[in-house]
Design a protein around this motif. Structure first.
Motif, PDB file in Angstrom:
ATOM      1  N   HIS A  54      -7.833  -4.380   2.059  1.00  0.00           N
ATOM      2  CA  HIS A  54      -8.657  -5.180   1.257  1.00  0.00           C
ATOM      3  C   HIS A  54      -9.450  -6.419   1.821  1.00  0.00           C
ATOM      4  O   HIS A  54     -10.201  -6.708   1.037  1.00  0.00           O
ATOM      5  CB  HIS A  54      -7.591  -5.647   0.000  1.00  0.00           C
ATOM      6  CG  HIS A  54      -6.551  -6.840   0.216  1.00  0.00           C
ATOM      7  ND1 HIS A  54      -7.084  -8.066   0.471  1.00  0.00           N
ATOM      8  CD2 HIS A  54      -5.537  -6.828   0.558  1.00  0.00           C
ATOM      9  CE1 HIS A  54      -6.050  -8.916   0.839  1.00  0.00           C
ATOM     10  NE2 HIS A  54      -5.125  -8.123   0.998  1.00  0.00           N
ATOM     11  N   ASN A  55      -8.764  -6.840   2.946  1.00  0.00           N
ATOM     12  CA  ASN A  55      -9.747  -7.904   3.348  1.00  0.00           C
ATOM     13  C   ASN A  55     -10.453  -7.376   4.785  1.00  0.00           C
ATOM     14  O   ASN A  55     -11.113  -8.340   5.319  1.00  0.00           O
ATOM     15  CB  ASN A  55      -8.755  -9.341   3.825  1.00  0.00           C
ATOM     16  CG  ASN A  55      -7.677  -8.660   4.690  1.00  0.00           C
ATOM     17  OD1 ASN A  55      -7.886  -8.077   5.931  1.00  0.00           O
ATOM     18  ND2 ASN A  55      -6.406  -9.529   4.783  1.00  0.00           N
ATOM     19  N   HIS A 100      -4.654 -13.180   1.808  1.00  0.00           N
ATOM     20  CA  HIS A 100      -5.547 -13.669   0.992  1.00  0.00           C
ATOM     21  C   HIS A 100      -5.991 -14.806   1.319  1.00  0.00           C
ATOM     22  O   HIS A 100      -5.422 -15.781   1.631  1.00  0.00           O
ATOM     23  CB  HIS A 100      -4.978 -13.654  -0.210  1.00  0.00           C
ATOM     24  CG  HIS A 100      -4.563 -12.285  -0.922  1.00  0.00           C
ATOM     25  ND1 HIS A 100      -5.573 -11.527  -1.645  1.00  0.00           N
ATOM     26  CD2 HIS A 100      -3.353 -11.423  -1.302  1.00  0.00           C
ATOM     27  CE1 HIS A 100      -4.942 -10.359  -1.860  1.00  0.00           C
ATOM     28  NE2 HIS A 100      -3.787 -10.510  -1.652  1.00  0.00           N
ATOM     29  N   TYR A 105       0.796  -1.421   0.018  1.00  0.00           N
ATOM     30  CA  TYR A 105      -0.053   0.098  -0.008  1.00  0.00           C
ATOM     31  C   TYR A 105       0.851   1.087   0.049  1.00  0.00           C
ATOM     32  O   TYR A 105       0.522   2.332  -0.622  1.00  0.00           O
ATOM     33  CB  TYR A 105      -0.945   0.010   1.241  1.00  0.00           C
ATOM     34  CG  TYR A 105      -2.133  -0.950   0.813  1.00  0.00           C
ATOM     35  CD1 TYR A 105      -3.375  -0.537   0.302  1.00  0.00           C
ATOM     36  CD2 TYR A 105      -2.234  -2.311   1.333  1.00  0.00           C
ATOM     37  CE1 TYR A 105      -4.396  -1.073   0.167  1.00  0.00           C
ATOM     38  CE2 TYR A 105      -3.226  -3.020   1.155  1.00  0.00           C
ATOM     39  CZ  TYR A 105      -4.353  -2.411   0.672  1.00  0.00           C
ATOM     40  OH  TYR A 105      -5.402  -3.173   0.281  1.00  0.00           O
ATOM     41  N   VAL A 158      -9.606   3.292   1.369  1.00  0.00           N
ATOM     42  CA  VAL A 158      -9.530   2.013   0.420  1.00  0.00           C
ATOM     43  C   VAL A 158      -9.991   0.868   0.997  1.00  0.00           C
ATOM     44  O   VAL A 158      -9.813  -0.187   0.487  1.00  0.00           O
ATOM     45  CB  VAL A 158      -8.291   1.797  -0.088  1.00  0.00           C
ATOM     46  CG1 VAL A 158      -8.070   3.198  -1.295  1.00  0.00           C
ATOM     47  CG2 VAL A 158      -7.272   1.618   0.670  1.00  0.00           C
ATOM     48  N   GLU A 185      -8.839  -2.045  -7.455  1.00  0.00           N
ATOM     49  CA  GLU A 185      -9.920  -1.187  -7.240  1.00  0.00           C
ATOM     50  C   GLU A 185      -9.603   0.169  -6.798  1.00  0.00           C
ATOM     51  O   GLU A 185      -9.823   1.323  -7.350  1.00  0.00           O
ATOM     52  CB  GLU A 185     -11.100  -1.628  -6.651  1.00  0.00           C
ATOM     53  CG  GLU A 185     -11.873  -2.797  -7.245  1.00  0.00           C
ATOM     54  CD  GLU A 185     -12.938  -3.563  -6.337  1.00  0.00           C
ATOM     55  OE1 GLU A 185     -13.555  -4.212  -6.659  1.00  0.00           O
ATOM     56  OE2 GLU A 185     -12.834  -3.397  -5.356  1.00  0.00           O
ATOM     57  N   ALA A 186      -8.723   0.004  -5.618  1.00  0.00           N
ATOM     58  CA  ALA A 186      -8.324   1.156  -4.862  1.00  0.00           C
ATOM     59  C   ALA A 186      -7.322   2.173  -5.607  1.00  0.00           C
ATOM     60  O   ALA A 186      -7.397   3.400  -5.663  1.00  0.00           O
ATOM     61  CB  ALA A 186      -7.724   0.761  -3.677  1.00  0.00           C
ATOM     62  N   GLN A 205      -5.475  -6.418   6.258  1.00  0.00           N
ATOM     63  CA  GLN A 205      -5.128  -5.527   5.260  1.00  0.00           C
ATOM     64  C   GLN A 205      -6.528  -4.702   4.852  1.00  0.00           C
ATOM     65  O   GLN A 205      -7.341  -5.471   4.985  1.00  0.00           O
ATOM     66  CB  GLN A 205      -4.494  -6.201   4.126  1.00  0.00           C
ATOM     67  CG  GLN A 205      -2.883  -6.337   4.270  1.00  0.00           C
ATOM     68  CD  GLN A 205      -1.942  -5.392   4.624  1.00  0.00           C
ATOM     69  OE1 GLN A 205      -1.843  -4.587   3.557  1.00  0.00           O
ATOM     70  NE2 GLN A 205      -1.318  -5.036   5.497  1.00  0.00           N
ATOM     71  N   MET A 261     -11.940  -2.458  -0.362  1.00  0.00           N
ATOM     72  CA  MET A 261     -11.715  -2.276  -2.009  1.00  0.00           C
ATOM     73  C   MET A 261     -10.629  -3.386  -2.343  1.00  0.00           C
ATOM     74  O   MET A 261      -9.414  -3.399  -1.590  1.00  0.00           O
ATOM     75  CB  MET A 261     -11.310  -0.966  -2.455  1.00  0.00           C
ATOM     76  CG  MET A 261     -12.514  -0.004  -2.274  1.00  0.00           C
ATOM     77  SD  MET A 261     -11.937   1.573  -2.465  1.00  0.00           S
ATOM     78  CE  MET A 261     -11.879   1.604  -4.218  1.00  0.00           C
ATOM     79  N   ARG A 262     -10.474  -4.012  -3.533  1.00  0.00           N
ATOM     80  CA  ARG A 262      -9.498  -4.665  -3.747  1.00  0.00           C
ATOM     81  C   ARG A 262      -8.359  -3.778  -4.297  1.00  0.00           C
ATOM     82  O   ARG A 262      -8.963  -2.843  -4.552  1.00  0.00           O
ATOM     83  CB  ARG A 262      -9.985  -5.674  -4.843  1.00  0.00           C
ATOM     84  CG  ARG A 262     -10.750  -6.770  -4.352  1.00  0.00           C
ATOM     85  CD  ARG A 262     -11.021  -7.832  -5.339  1.00  0.00           C
ATOM     86  NE  ARG A 262     -11.723  -7.302  -6.634  1.00  0.00           N
ATOM     87  CZ  ARG A 262     -11.573  -7.924  -7.596  1.00  0.00           C
ATOM     88  NH1 ARG A 262     -11.410  -9.296  -8.090  1.00  0.00           N
ATOM     89  NH2 ARG A 262     -12.496  -7.362  -9.005  1.00  0.00           N
ATOM     90  N   GLU A 263      -7.097  -4.376  -4.394  1.00  0.00           N
ATOM     91  CA  GLU A 263      -6.046  -3.309  -4.447  1.00  0.00           C
ATOM     92  C   GLU A 263      -6.173  -2.510  -5.913  1.00  0.00           C
ATOM     93  O   GLU A 263      -5.916  -1.460  -6.253  1.00  0.00           O
ATOM     94  CB  GLU A 263      -4.779  -3.935  -4.225  1.00  0.00           C
ATOM     95  CG  GLU A 263      -4.210  -4.347  -2.734  1.00  0.00           C
ATOM     96  CD  GLU A 263      -3.367  -5.278  -2.600  1.00  0.00           C
ATOM     97  OE1 GLU A 263      -3.285  -6.383  -3.459  1.00  0.00           O
ATOM     98  OE2 GLU A 263      -2.717  -5.527  -1.540  1.00  0.00           O
TER      99      GLU A 263
END
Lengths: 165, 165
Positions: free
Chosen positions: B141-142, B123, B9, B29, B36-37, B139, B32-34
Motif C-alpha cells: 500500500h505504501n 503508515h 495481507y 495490489v 481498495e485492494a 508494504q 492500492m490502499r488495503e
C-alpha cells in the motif's frame, strides 16, 4: 482512568465489605498503598467485572467534555497488566464518555512513552517520567507524599478552574 | 503490529479467496490502499478472529528480541478502532512474542501521542507526526509513495542491519 476518572476506592470498599463485613472509610486508608489498604485488592483487579463496575469520579466526565473545547484530550490508561480490563475499559468509556472517540484512547502498560503538554495522574511513577506540566490527582494513597515538581489538585472542580480559567 | 509484525495481507488474501474464489497476489495490489485492494477488508477487520489469525512477518519476532538487548522496545498498535482487536492483539503477542511484557504494550487510536527515539511503521499518518527517526516499513500500500523524510526499509533483515550494525 483509575483514580482520576473512575473511582477504584468505591469498589475496593464495596467488595472488601462484601468479603469481610467491614466497611473501610477513605480517611482510614490515607497514606497507604491500595494493596495495603485492601488486602485482596490484587485479586479484585484481576476479577472480571471490576473495571467495568467503577463509578465515575465526581465532575470528571463533564470537565473532560469541557476541556475538549480547548484541548486535544487523550485518555491514557494503564491496562495491559490486567488483560481482562482492556475490553472493560473500552466499554466503560463507551457508556460513561461516549463523546471520546477511538482515536483518543490509549491502553498501555508503562506511560513513559506518552508525549503531550499536560498529564493528570494519581501516580508518581507516571508523572515523574513526563516532560510537560503535571497534575497529581489527590487520592488517599498519595495524600501524605510531597508533590514535588507536580501540582496537587483536589478533584476535577479545581482542575476545571486551573485549565479553563 | 499490522503490516510490520503481523501480515495482514496474508489473511486478506486468504479470506478474499475463500469468499470470491480469486487469489490476489501482493504484486497485483501495489499502490492500492488495503480497502481498495480487498473490497471486503473493512468487514474483515471487524470480524472476530481476524487479528488473532495473522501470521508473523518474516524475521520480525527474532529481530525485536535482538533489539531488546540494546533498545527499550515498545509495541504500539492502533487497535481501539476495532474494539474486538484489543484482546486478540494481546493474545497474539502472548503467543508469538511472550518475551514482550505488559509494560511494553500500547494499544491506541492515534499515534500522535507517542514519544520515543525511533518509530517503525507502514503508515505515513503515524510517521508524519513523530519527532524522532522514522522507518517506513515497506508494504504494497505504501510502495509507490515517496518516503520523504522517512527511511524506507524492505523488511526486518534490513532493519536488523541498520539498528544492530
Amino acid at each position: 482512568m483509575d483514580g482520576v476518572l473512575a473511582d477504584v476506592y468505591a469498589i475496593f470498599a464495596d467488595w472488601h465489605e462484601r468479603d469481610t463485613g467491614i466497611r473501610k472509610q477513605k480517611e482510614e486508608v490515607v497514606g497507604m498503598r491500595e494493596f495495603e489498604a485492601f488486602p485482596d485488592a490484587r485479586k479484585y483487579v484481576f476479577t472480571p467485572g471490576f473495571f467495568r463496575a467503577l463509578p465515575p469520579i465526581e465532575h470528571g466526565i463533564e470537565t473532560v467534555r469541557s476541556l475538549m473545547q480547548r484541548y486535544d484530550v487523550f485518555i491514557v490508561s494503564a491496562a495491559t497488566e490486567f488483560p481482562q480490563s482492556v475490553g472493560e475499559k473500552l466499554a466503560w468509556l463507551n457508556e460513561h464518555m461516549p463523546f471520546i472517540s477511538w482515536q483518543q484512547v490509549v491502553l498501555c502498560g508503562s506511560k513513559k512513552i506518552v508525549k503531550a503538554d499536560i498529564m493528570i495522574d494519581d501516580h508518581f511513577k507516571n508523572l515523574d517520567y513526563f516532560d510537560g506540566q503535571t497534575y497529581l490527582f489527590d487520592q488517599p494513597h498519595n495524600r501524605l507524599a510531597e508533590a514535588g515538581r507536580h501540582t496537587r489538585v483536589r478533584g476535577w472542580s479545581e482542575l476545571n478552574a486551573i485549565l479553563l480559567p
